[in-house]
Design a protein around this motif. Structure first.
Motif, PDB file in Angstrom:
ATOM      1  N   ALA A  39       0.839  -1.253  -0.068  1.00 39.69           N
ATOM      2  CA  ALA A  39       0.019   0.048   0.083  1.00 39.69           C
ATOM      3  C   ALA A  39       0.903   1.319  -0.049  1.00 39.69           C
ATOM      4  O   ALA A  39       0.611   2.272  -0.863  1.00 39.69           O
ATOM      5  N   LYS A  40       1.887   1.170   0.713  1.00 40.73           N
ATOM      6  CA  LYS A  40       2.850   2.280   0.827  1.00 40.73           C
ATOM      7  C   LYS A  40       3.587   2.429  -0.470  1.00 40.73           C
ATOM      8  O   LYS A  40       3.760   3.709  -0.898  1.00 40.73           O
ATOM      9  N   ALA A  41       3.993   1.536  -1.189  1.00 36.49           N
ATOM     10  CA  ALA A  41       4.786   1.740  -2.406  1.00 36.49           C
ATOM     11  C   ALA A  41       3.801   2.334  -3.531  1.00 36.49           C
ATOM     12  O   ALA A  41       4.103   2.936  -4.246  1.00 36.49           O
ATOM     13  N   VAL A  42       2.554   1.566  -3.745  1.00 34.21           N
ATOM     14  CA  VAL A  42       1.654   1.977  -4.671  1.00 34.21           C
ATOM     15  C   VAL A  42       1.336   3.523  -4.361  1.00 34.21           C
ATOM     16  O   VAL A  42       1.266   4.436  -5.255  1.00 34.21           O
ATOM     17  N   PHE A  47       1.941   9.235  -6.154  1.00 38.47           N
ATOM     18  CA  PHE A  47       2.362  10.327  -5.902  1.00 38.47           C
ATOM     19  C   PHE A  47       3.315  10.958  -6.897  1.00 38.47           C
ATOM     20  O   PHE A  47       3.138  12.136  -7.434  1.00 38.47           O
ATOM     21  N   PHE A  48       4.352  10.273  -7.108  1.00 39.73           N
ATOM     22  CA  PHE A  48       5.503  10.875  -7.930  1.00 39.73           C
ATOM     23  C   PHE A  48       5.043  10.727  -9.328  1.00 39.73           C
ATOM     24  O   PHE A  48       5.566  11.469 -10.232  1.00 39.73           O
ATOM     25  N   GLY A  49       4.315   9.656  -9.760  1.00 42.17           N
ATOM     26  CA  GLY A  49       3.941   9.574 -11.135  1.00 42.17           C
ATOM     27  C   GLY A  49       3.000  10.760 -11.725  1.00 42.17           C
ATOM     28  O   GLY A  49       3.222  11.133 -12.802  1.00 42.17           O
ATOM     29  N   LEU A  50       2.134  11.173 -10.424  1.00 40.18           N
ATOM     30  CA  LEU A  50       1.528  12.340 -10.919  1.00 40.18           C
ATOM     31  C   LEU A  50       2.186  13.788 -10.552  1.00 40.18           C
ATOM     32  O   LEU A  50       1.588  14.749 -11.156  1.00 40.18           O
ATOM     33  N   MET A  51       2.988  13.770  -9.800  1.00 36.22           N
ATOM     34  CA  MET A  51       3.492  14.989  -9.345  1.00 36.22           C
ATOM     35  C   MET A  51       4.622  15.681 -10.184  1.00 36.22           C
ATOM     36  O   MET A  51       4.578  16.679 -10.564  1.00 36.22           O
ATOM     37  N   ILE A  52       5.403  14.611 -10.604  1.00 38.23           N
ATOM     38  CA  ILE A  52       6.805  15.488 -11.374  1.00 38.23           C
ATOM     39  C   ILE A  52       7.088  14.499 -12.553  1.00 38.23           C
ATOM     40  O   ILE A  52       6.717  13.205 -12.667  1.00 38.23           O
ATOM     41  N   ARG A  68      10.179   2.837   3.978  1.00 48.41           N
ATOM     42  CA  ARG A  68      10.302   1.528   4.112  1.00 48.41           C
ATOM     43  C   ARG A  68       9.106   0.914   3.173  1.00 48.41           C
ATOM     44  O   ARG A  68       8.324  -0.181   3.971  1.00 48.41           O
ATOM     45  N   ALA A  69       8.983   0.930   2.065  1.00 46.61           N
ATOM     46  CA  ALA A  69       8.039   0.612   1.188  1.00 46.61           C
ATOM     47  C   ALA A  69       8.561  -0.151   0.168  1.00 46.61           C
ATOM     48  O   ALA A  69       9.982  -0.480   0.009  1.00 46.61           O
ATOM     49  N   ASN A  70       8.100  -1.395  -0.543  1.00 41.27           N
ATOM     50  CA  ASN A  70       8.390  -2.230  -1.453  1.00 41.27           C
ATOM     51  C   ASN A  70       9.213  -1.293  -2.502  1.00 41.27           C
ATOM     52  O   ASN A  70       8.291  -0.533  -3.284  1.00 41.27           O
ATOM     53  N   LEU A  71      10.306  -1.741  -2.853  1.00 43.56           N
ATOM     54  CA  LEU A  71      11.101  -0.733  -3.924  1.00 43.56           C
ATOM     55  C   LEU A  71      10.473  -1.014  -5.340  1.00 43.56           C
ATOM     56  O   LEU A  71      10.245  -0.033  -6.261  1.00 43.56           O
ATOM     57  N   TRP A  72      10.316  -2.044  -5.743  1.00 44.22           N
ATOM     58  CA  TRP A  72       9.909  -2.607  -7.028  1.00 44.22           C
ATOM     59  C   TRP A  72       8.514  -1.909  -7.381  1.00 44.22           C
ATOM     60  O   TRP A  72       8.264  -1.217  -8.534  1.00 44.22           O
ATOM     61  N   LEU A  73       7.651  -2.002  -6.477  1.00 42.46           N
ATOM     62  CA  LEU A  73       6.299  -1.603  -6.581  1.00 42.46           C
ATOM     63  C   LEU A  73       6.230  -0.188  -6.739  1.00 42.46           C
ATOM     64  O   LEU A  73       5.415   0.575  -7.631  1.00 42.46           O
ATOM     65  N   ALA A  74       6.993   0.553  -5.874  1.00 44.53           N
ATOM     66  CA  ALA A  74       7.168   2.084  -5.880  1.00 44.53           C
ATOM     67  C   ALA A  74       7.704   2.625  -7.253  1.00 44.53           C
ATOM     68  O   ALA A  74       6.936   3.394  -7.916  1.00 44.53           O
ATOM     69  N   ALA A  75       8.603   1.781  -7.792  1.00 43.11           N
ATOM     70  CA  ALA A  75       9.176   2.328  -8.824  1.00 43.11           C
ATOM     71  C   ALA A  75       8.042   2.004 -10.350  1.00 43.11           C
ATOM     72  O   ALA A  75       7.856   2.731 -11.054  1.00 43.11           O
ATOM     73  N   VAL A  76       7.579   0.868 -10.303  1.00 44.52           N
ATOM     74  CA  VAL A  76       6.689   0.457 -11.122  1.00 44.52           C
ATOM     75  C   VAL A  76       5.230   1.316 -11.326  1.00 44.52           C
ATOM     76  O   VAL A  76       4.780   1.671 -12.008  1.00 44.52           O
ATOM     77  N   SER A  77       4.890   1.789 -10.023  1.00 45.92           N
ATOM     78  CA  SER A  77       3.641   2.516  -9.859  1.00 45.92           C
ATOM     79  C   SER A  77       3.846   3.832 -10.350  1.00 45.92           C
ATOM     80  O   SER A  77       2.567   4.476 -10.775  1.00 45.92           O
ATOM     81  N   THR A  78       4.978   4.288 -10.590  1.00 45.35           N
ATOM     82  CA  THR A  78       5.327   5.785 -11.206  1.00 45.35           C
ATOM     83  C   THR A  78       4.644   5.652 -12.511  1.00 45.35           C
ATOM     84  O   THR A  78       4.399   6.876 -13.131  1.00 45.35           O
ATOM     85  N   LEU A  79       4.482   4.579 -13.399  1.00 45.85           N
ATOM     86  CA  LEU A  79       4.421   4.491 -14.685  1.00 45.85           C
ATOM     87  C   LEU A  79       2.780   4.855 -14.883  1.00 45.85           C
ATOM     88  O   LEU A  79       2.244   4.627 -16.039  1.00 45.85           O
ATOM     89  N   ALA A 141      -0.223  18.958  -8.068  1.00 41.66           N
ATOM     90  CA  ALA A 141      -0.160  18.714  -6.397  1.00 41.66           C
ATOM     91  C   ALA A 141      -1.280  17.961  -5.803  1.00 41.66           C
ATOM     92  O   ALA A 141      -1.183  17.133  -5.235  1.00 41.66           O
ATOM     93  N   LEU A 142      -2.485  18.839  -6.180  1.00 40.39           N
ATOM     94  CA  LEU A 142      -3.710  18.034  -5.828  1.00 40.39           C
ATOM     95  C   LEU A 142      -3.991  16.925  -6.456  1.00 40.39           C
ATOM     96  O   LEU A 142      -4.397  15.801  -5.637  1.00 40.39           O
ATOM     97  N   MET A 143      -3.737  16.511  -7.539  1.00 39.38           N
ATOM     98  CA  MET A 143      -4.011  15.190  -8.284  1.00 39.38           C
ATOM     99  C   MET A 143      -3.044  14.209  -7.582  1.00 39.38           C
ATOM    100  O   MET A 143      -3.367  13.118  -7.446  1.00 39.38           O
ATOM    101  N   ALA A 144      -1.904  14.536  -7.102  1.00 35.98           N
ATOM    102  CA  ALA A 144      -0.882  13.714  -6.652  1.00 35.98           C
ATOM    103  C   ALA A 144      -0.998  13.045  -5.338  1.00 35.98           C
ATOM    104  O   ALA A 144      -0.923  11.961  -5.068  1.00 35.98           O
ATOM    105  N   VAL A 145      -1.701  14.308  -4.588  1.00 36.55           N
ATOM    106  CA  VAL A 145      -1.919  13.886  -3.158  1.00 36.55           C
ATOM    107  C   VAL A 145      -3.184  12.984  -3.102  1.00 36.55           C
ATOM    108  O   VAL A 145      -3.153  11.923  -2.402  1.00 36.55           O
ATOM    109  N   THR A 146      -4.066  13.481  -3.939  1.00 37.69           N
ATOM    110  CA  THR A 146      -5.364  12.501  -4.032  1.00 37.69           C
ATOM    111  C   THR A 146      -5.211  11.214  -4.596  1.00 37.69           C
ATOM    112  O   THR A 146      -5.803  10.240  -4.269  1.00 37.69           O
ATOM    113  N   GLY A 147      -4.296  11.095  -5.562  1.00 37.47           N
ATOM    114  CA  GLY A 147      -4.117   9.869  -6.193  1.00 37.47           C
ATOM    115  C   GLY A 147      -3.374   8.916  -5.213  1.00 37.47           C
ATOM    116  O   GLY A 147      -3.721   7.749  -5.226  1.00 37.47           O
TER     117      GLY A 147
END
Length: 181
Positions: A39-42, A47-52, A68-79, A141-147
């Motif tokens: 959940a943290k990784a997604v 957030f970063f996928g929508l923010m920057i 301390r979130a899953n590295l792979w899922l955080a990276a893939v979720s930016t897509l 910023a609003l979309m990133a936080v909401t997302g």
């Protein structure tokens, strides 16, 4: 299936460019899949996928190291943002920001100015920020936080649903094996 394309944890931990991270890469939360790390990784990835628009994956990896979130899922979720979704995402972000700021959504500017010096570029950038930039950045910023919030609770809810479904199936098999009576 995905694991055959990804480097192993050991190869990442031993990579010479990542040695400076030291014991931080040995944290099990960065590699295991459980409800909280997923959940943290997604959420981080959303957030970063929508923010920057640039360096999304490195930013998500750094945030997942810190949180301390899953590295792979955080990276893939930016897509969530990619060359196919940039235009609709930025359009919605601009409209959202313009609506909140109370500005009418304007059309594109006519011609790009000729910029000969850094001072002219800085002046043009400041004018852009005052025109299109402020609504766009506010909307992003609003979309990133909401997302991120929606992604966190959606991932957690789907995880719980999956666990409950497996538990129910196990109970049903147990009941089928030993009928009452």
């Amino acid at each position: 299936m995905l694991r055959r394309f990804l480097p192993s944890h050991e190869s990442i931990k031993q990579h010479r460019l990542l040695q400076w991270l030291g014991p931080r890469l040995h944290d099990p939360c960065l590699w295991h899949l459980n409800r909280r790390t997923v959940a943290k990784a997604v959420a981080i990835g959303a957030f970063f996928g929508l923010m920057i628009p640039v360096a999304q994956i490195p930013a998500a990896v750094i945030a997942s190291l810190v949180l301390r979130a899953n590295l792979w899922l955080a990276a893939v979720s930016t897509l969530i943002s990619n060359p196919f979704t940039y235009a609709p995402l930025y359009y919605v972000a601009y409209r959202l920001g313009a609506g909140i700021l109370g500005r009418p959504a304007s059309g594109a500017t006519a011609d790009a100015p000729v910029i000969d010096s850094f001072a002219q570029w800085l002046t043009h950038a400041w004018q852009w920020l005052g025109g299109v930039g402020q609504p766009l950045l506010l909307g992003m910023a609003l979309m990133a936080v909401t997302g991120a919030v929606v992604a966190y609770y959606l991932a957690e809810g789907l995880w719980r649903y999956h666990v409950l479904r497996k538990r129910r199936a196990r109970v049903q098999r147990r009941i089928a094996r030993h009928p009452a009576g």
